[in-house]
Design a protein around this motif. Structure first.
Motif, mmCIF file in Angstrom:
data_model
loop_
_atom_site.group_PDB
_atom_site.id
_atom_site.type_symbol
_atom_site.label_atom_id
_atom_site.label_comp_id
_atom_site.label_asym_id
_atom_site.label_seq_id
_atom_site.Cartn_x
_atom_site.Cartn_y
_atom_site.Cartn_z
ATOM 1 N N ARG A 113 38.278 43.302 40.585
ATOM 2 C CA ARG A 113 39.195 44.759 40.299
ATOM 3 C C ARG A 113 39.289 44.673 38.460
ATOM 4 N NH1 ARG A 113 44.695 45.666 42.516
ATOM 5 N NH2 ARG A 113 45.189 44.251 41.146
ATOM 6 N N LEU A 114 39.686 43.527 38.099
ATOM 7 C CA LEU A 114 40.032 43.447 36.599
ATOM 8 C C LEU A 114 38.774 43.595 35.828
ATOM 9 C CD1 LEU A 114 42.154 42.674 34.287
ATOM 10 C CD2 LEU A 114 41.229 40.100 34.751
ATOM 11 N N LEU A 115 37.652 43.215 36.364
ATOM 12 C CA LEU A 115 36.322 43.235 35.571
ATOM 13 C C LEU A 115 35.589 44.710 35.847
ATOM 14 C CD1 LEU A 115 35.156 39.681 36.508
ATOM 15 C CD2 LEU A 115 36.108 40.339 34.376
ATOM 16 N N GLY A 116 36.133 45.556 36.613
ATOM 17 C CA GLY A 116 35.555 46.730 36.796
ATOM 18 C C GLY A 116 34.490 46.969 37.946
ATOM 19 N N ARG A 117 34.550 45.678 38.908
ATOM 20 C CA ARG A 117 33.487 45.439 39.767
ATOM 21 C C ARG A 117 33.799 45.906 41.031
ATOM 22 N NH1 ARG A 117 31.335 39.728 37.811
ATOM 23 N NH2 ARG A 117 30.732 39.450 39.976
ATOM 24 N N GLU A 118 34.532 46.779 41.435
ATOM 25 C CA GLU A 118 35.222 47.112 42.555
ATOM 26 C C GLU A 118 34.370 47.412 43.732
ATOM 27 O OE1 GLU A 118 35.942 48.650 39.864
ATOM 28 O OE2 GLU A 118 38.148 48.654 39.514
ATOM 29 N N ALA A 119 33.113 47.674 43.097
ATOM 30 C CA ALA A 119 31.931 47.996 44.322
ATOM 31 C C ALA A 119 31.444 46.649 45.250
ATOM 32 C CB ALA A 119 30.766 48.643 43.650
ATOM 33 N N GLU A 120 32.159 45.557 44.784
ATOM 34 C CA GLU A 120 31.542 44.374 45.243
ATOM 35 C C GLU A 120 32.896 43.843 46.245
ATOM 36 O OE1 GLU A 120 30.294 41.204 42.429
ATOM 37 O OE2 GLU A 120 29.855 42.938 41.022
ATOM 38 N N LEU A 121 33.744 44.610 46.289
ATOM 39 C CA LEU A 121 34.934 44.049 47.310
ATOM 40 C C LEU A 121 34.639 44.562 48.599
ATOM 41 C CD1 LEU A 121 37.889 45.766 45.123
ATOM 42 C CD2 LEU A 121 37.439 43.258 45.319
ATOM 43 N N THR A 122 35.094 43.634 49.426
ATOM 44 C CA THR A 122 34.755 44.038 50.764
ATOM 45 C C THR A 122 36.026 44.848 51.288
ATOM 46 O OG1 THR A 122 36.323 41.973 51.671
ATOM 47 C CG2 THR A 122 33.974 41.528 51.237
ATOM 48 N N PRO A 123 35.933 45.363 52.520
ATOM 49 C CA PRO A 123 37.077 46.234 53.032
ATOM 50 C C PRO A 123 38.217 45.573 53.345
ATOM 51 C CG PRO A 123 35.187 46.723 54.168
ATOM 52 C CD PRO A 123 34.669 45.456 53.232
ATOM 53 N N GLU A 124 38.179 44.134 53.492
ATOM 54 C CA GLU A 124 39.244 43.049 53.700
ATOM 55 C C GLU A 124 40.030 43.035 52.112
ATOM 56 O OE1 GLU A 124 41.867 40.685 55.755
ATOM 57 O OE2 GLU A 124 40.656 42.034 56.550
ATOM 58 N N ASP A 125 39.235 42.775 51.362
ATOM 59 C CA ASP A 125 39.511 42.699 49.875
ATOM 60 C C ASP A 125 40.384 43.898 49.484
ATOM 61 O OD1 ASP A 125 38.171 40.276 49.610
ATOM 62 O OD2 ASP A 125 36.519 41.193 48.472
ATOM 63 N N VAL A 126 39.797 45.185 49.725
ATOM 64 C CA VAL A 126 40.577 46.487 49.269
ATOM 65 C C VAL A 126 41.996 46.459 50.138
ATOM 66 C CG1 VAL A 126 40.515 48.791 49.467
ATOM 67 C CG2 VAL A 126 38.555 47.395 48.956
ATOM 68 N N LEU A 127 42.018 45.975 51.310
ATOM 69 C CA LEU A 127 43.124 45.883 52.193
ATOM 70 C C LEU A 127 44.193 44.946 51.394
ATOM 71 C CD1 LEU A 127 44.981 46.798 54.381
ATOM 72 C CD2 LEU A 127 44.008 45.172 55.943
ATOM 73 N N GLY A 128 43.889 43.640 51.142
ATOM 74 C CA GLY A 128 44.611 42.855 50.615
ATOM 75 C C GLY A 128 45.325 43.274 49.068
ATOM 76 N N LEU A 129 44.469 43.844 48.464
ATOM 77 C CA LEU A 129 44.751 44.312 47.081
ATOM 78 C C LEU A 129 45.818 45.352 47.246
ATOM 79 C CD1 LEU A 129 41.314 44.526 45.063
ATOM 80 C CD2 LEU A 129 43.490 42.912 44.592
ATOM 81 N N ARG A 130 45.719 46.496 48.245
ATOM 82 C CA ARG A 130 46.595 47.333 48.555
ATOM 83 C C ARG A 130 47.785 46.880 49.020
ATOM 84 N NH1 ARG A 130 42.753 51.298 52.119
ATOM 85 N NH2 ARG A 130 41.706 52.221 50.328
ATOM 86 N N LEU A 131 47.847 45.695 49.754
ATOM 87 C CA LEU A 131 49.198 45.049 50.334
ATOM 88 C C LEU A 131 49.889 44.368 49.098
ATOM 89 C CD1 LEU A 131 48.074 43.446 53.587
ATOM 90 C CD2 LEU A 131 49.817 45.311 53.467
ATOM 91 N N GLU A 132 48.914 43.778 48.208
ATOM 92 C CA GLU A 132 49.840 43.089 47.226
ATOM 93 C C GLU A 132 50.106 44.287 46.107
ATOM 94 O OE1 GLU A 132 46.804 40.762 44.579
ATOM 95 O OE2 GLU A 132 46.511 39.562 46.333
ATOM 96 N N SER A 133 49.809 45.369 45.887
ATOM 97 C CA SER A 133 50.039 46.380 45.049
ATOM 98 C C SER A 133 51.725 47.055 45.810
ATOM 99 C CB SER A 133 49.372 47.647 45.111
ATOM 100 O OG SER A 133 49.737 48.713 44.467
ATOM 101 N N ARG A 134 51.393 47.177 46.954
ATOM 102 C CA ARG A 134 52.658 47.461 47.847
ATOM 103 C C ARG A 134 53.934 46.660 47.634
ATOM 104 N NH1 ARG A 134 56.274 50.915 48.507
ATOM 105 N NH2 ARG A 134 57.375 51.196 50.468
ATOM 106 N N LEU A 135 53.639 45.232 47.493
ATOM 107 C CA LEU A 135 54.831 44.243 47.406
ATOM 108 C C LEU A 135 55.086 44.408 46.168
ATOM 109 C CD1 LEU A 135 53.078 41.284 49.368
ATOM 110 C CD2 LEU A 135 55.053 42.591 49.974
ATOM 111 N N ALA A 136 54.327 44.636 45.033
ATOM 112 C CA ALA A 136 54.640 44.608 43.626
ATOM 113 C C ALA A 136 55.500 45.976 43.330
ATOM 114 C CB ALA A 136 53.545 44.664 42.731
#
Length: 175
Positions: A113-136
């Motif tokens: 995500r930091l490198l602007g390569r979001e297209a390489e994220l798996t659906p599980e990665d996307v969910l994990g990032l959403r959870l991290e964002s919600r926790l923050a």
């Protein structure tokens, strides 16, 4: 990683660089390579300071402070950190050190995500990032409620934080 205290030189606000292990780690890897890698900003403080957004008061952030008075999470300038993050990620991907391999696996979604390569994220990665964002977001809500003296709101946000955090930890452990 334990506390990595920083502060604003102008107003004295406390910051904790430990929340930015990815960014600091990639900067360290870009500057120093994989040999002898360690977490934290110690030894690269000047380089890290130049990549940070200013405090809300406009002051410059500097290393040091009182660990028991940790406050906000510092923000990196995406434009400033991008070239070092890319070089650090390349170093991390090329390392055959097993410890760095485990770190690479943990950091992968946030690094992409930091490198602007979001297209390489798996659906599980996307969910994990959403959870991290919600926790923050919840952590910030807890801090705002405490600062306002609203213990009930802080406790409610903390309960949601625990609930979501537990779910996140289960998913993370299952991976």
């Amino acid at each position: 990683m334990t506390a990595d205290p920083w502060h604003c030189e102008a107003c004295g606000a406390a910051y904790d660089m430990a929340s930015c292990t990815l960014e600091v780690g990639l900067v360290r890897l870009a500057l120093r390579g994989a040999e002898g890698f360690r977490l934290g900003s110690y030894g690269i403080e000047a380089e890290v300071a130049g990549l940070l957004e200013p405090c809300t008061c406009g002051g410059r952030l500097a290393a040091g402070g009182e660990p028991e008075k940790l406050g906000s999470d510092p923000n990196f300038s995406r434009e400033a950190v991008a070239p070092l993050a890319a070089a650090g990620w390349e170093t991390l991907e090329g390392s055959d050190d097993p410890a760095l391999g485990r770190l690479r696996d943990v950091w992968r979604p946030r690094a992409l995500r930091l490198l602007g390569r979001e297209a390489e994220l798996t659906p599980e990665d996307v969910l994990g990032l959403r959870l991290e964002s919600r926790l923050a977001d919840l952590r910030a809500e807890i801090e705002r409620a405490r600062a306002a003296g609203d213990d009930d709101a802080a406790q409610m946000a903390h309960a949601r934080y625990i609930e979501i955090g537990t779910g996140y930890a289960r998913r993370f452990a299952a991976r």
